[in-house]
Design a protein around this motif. Sequence first.
Motif: not given
Length: 429
Positions: A14-15, A84-85, A110-111, A133-136
């Motif tokens: 959630t951060v 969350g998507g 968040t999520g 660049r793709v992250t997270g």
Amino acid sequence: MGRAYMESIIPRWTVPALAVFTVSGLLVAVPGPAQARAGGVYYVDSEKGDDAAAGTSPEKAWRSLGKVNDARLRPGDVVRLSRGGVWQGPLRLRAKGTAARPVVVEPYGTGSAPKVGGEGTESCVVLGGSHLRVTGVRASGCQWAGFEVTGDDNELDGVLADRNASGVNLVGARNVLRNSVLTRNDRMSVNDNGGDNDSGAFGVLLNGDDNLVSDNVITGSYAASEDYGTDGAAVEVFNGDRNRVVRNIARDNETFAELGARKGRTATGNVFAFNVVTSSRKRGSFLITRGAGHVVGPVLGTVAVQNSVYLPARDTIGWSCHDGCSPAILKLRNNVIVVGGQMGYEDGAGADEGGSVYRGRSRGFKLGSRSVVADPRFRGGNDLRLKPGSPALGRGLKLNPAWYGGASQARDLAGKAPSVVPDAGAYQH
């Protein structure tokens, strides 16, 4: 060998700025949104978005990945996917950024990590451009690759891939995969009875040249196979040259590294350094490579240096260099390899080996300079740091940075550079 040859354990966070989660007892940090930069910023929200909107703010977000696929992204542009998507893939990125101004895809809000996946999707995220660049982002449940990188000079940083045939497939050149978690990529791409051709369950599949795979956690690359009983590899190299695989933590994979090349192609000069490999599975291996007598050989110039391996089951092998092994095929230095089965195997002229500590039931190779068979005294089954008095301390041979894939890679998992007389294994003390 893979298509080459031819919810799970991911937690939620959630951060918004920096996600930290635990995999097999390890804390892993995933970068959050990048610093503000020149260029357009586009938002995509799978629940509240609207493809008729401008996409320029969270309140005006697009809804589908099709809007991103069709967008004419330019250097410095940023695409933000809502945490969350969930989207049915693929996400296709064809843009060309620059080294100074890459095109970035990252989460916002968040999520849980934004997820791209779905049955029937060949590859979830496809990077066909350059300086992307793709992250997270999470890629899950794809028929082939979670992330398929066909372009050059791209970066995957802090991504997650699970339940694919290949977590990440690097086809292009000079790409980087780092700080990522690849878990339970346990699908077979070929799995039929007979033909010695089953393949799949890759954490990382390297089909390109000069790529860097560093500081990742790779677990559960393992699947049932009609031909082999089980199959899978944390890192598989096929038709890829000069790739560097460094400082990765691999757990419960069938094999850590397997190499091959189609006749007329090469898989030359690949380096495996400072990796930690453990498994509780009934069978497994650290490294498998081939000479000219094998259908996917010869694989020339493989280097395995400063790795720590613990595979306690009886049906295991440290390394195998077969069908015409020679020093031109495989060089090993300063490794610590403990297995329940065979410590290593060579035929032909044999591998070039030295500075290592081995333990196992049998040995099918000649020990090189300063190598010994002894208990290395690991701290534990998943903690392969060395206890005081270990015979691996100061055991290694002096090496120049080229052995590690360059000076920038000559450091262990804690960032410590080897001393003049290094310890054997992935940890320096």
